[in-house]
Design a protein around this motif. Sequence first.
Motif, short mmCIF file in Angstrom:
data_model
loop_
_atom_site.label_atom_id
_atom_site.label_comp_id
_atom_site.label_asym_id
_atom_site.label_seq_id
_atom_site.Cartn_x
_atom_site.Cartn_y
_atom_site.Cartn_z
N GLY A 39 93.01 12.26 93.91
CA GLY A 39 93.74 13.50 93.75
C GLY A 39 94.04 13.80 92.30
O GLY A 39 93.92 14.95 91.83
N LYS A 40 94.44 12.76 91.54
CA LYS A 40 94.69 12.94 90.12
C LYS A 40 93.40 13.29 89.39
O LYS A 40 93.40 14.13 88.48
N ASP A 42 90.87 14.96 90.51
CA ASP A 42 90.57 16.37 90.76
C ASP A 42 91.49 17.26 89.93
O ASP A 42 91.04 18.26 89.34
N ARG A 43 92.78 16.92 89.89
CA ARG A 43 93.75 17.75 89.17
C ARG A 43 93.46 17.77 87.68
O ARG A 43 93.47 18.83 87.04
N ALA A 46 90.27 19.64 86.81
CA ALA A 46 90.47 21.08 86.83
C ALA A 46 91.14 21.57 85.55
O ALA A 46 91.01 22.74 85.18
#
Length: 271
Positions: A39-40, A42-43, A46
């Motif tokens: 998740g990190k 991906d964040r 981005a």
Amino acid sequence: MATDGPSVAIVGLGWLGEPLAETLQARGYRVAGTTTDAGKADRLGAAGLRVRLWDINGPLPACWPAELVADTLILCVPPGRVDDYASTLGRLASLAAAGGIKRLLFTSATSVYGGPGHKTEQHAAPDSVRGERMLAAEQAVRQAGVPQVLCLRLAGLVGGSREPGRFLAGRRFPGGEEPVNLVAQEDLLRIIPAILARADWPSCLNVCAPHHPSRRAFYTKAALDRGLTPPAFDGGGEGKHIDGSALTRWLKLDYRVQDWFAWLEQRKAQD
């Protein structure tokens, strides 16, 4: 890899690595990093960072990952999260050296200093398993073949999500009059970019704010400011006094935190 501007790869986008990546990116660095959190990844991806999802406890690749090719490698990996810490970091640094990394900054710790008294960079002599492991890791990364290595020996880390009021709250400890040795996240985010801008790296530097109140005074206020039960302390104790002044003389940059009680007040006011 593009050739314009300085580049940094950060292994360990955690409490320090993530905000450091954001700080360096804002200053014009091309930044890449690693995390074990999808998740990190991906964040941060981005937000424009090159992020590799990588658990260095697993088998290392045959060659240095293309995403992490950079001028400088920063290792921000605490020992509690790595198996066979010194060996793993040494092999990782050797891989980086073979992949063209020219400079390596390793976030070590002041646990390399054992016993009480005033500690400068020349006094590394651990008296704990953690300290021995950290000093062995320093030696391993220095021997890995990267042309330039700086070991930053960080004092206790506070700021950001690390709230000192919760560290000792409601518990009992010895050594109430021992001095605290701490460095704030906001100072690290000033100091490390200043180090990266220099070419004349020493082999090691302590990073510790110049104010050393007693553990009793600091942690009592820190807990009370958060509405927590303060810790109880038995006895006094000389403790260690980590001297972080060599860094300020070299960089000609003072620590922003000069008074830990004022720092606690500022954090309380920001809530």
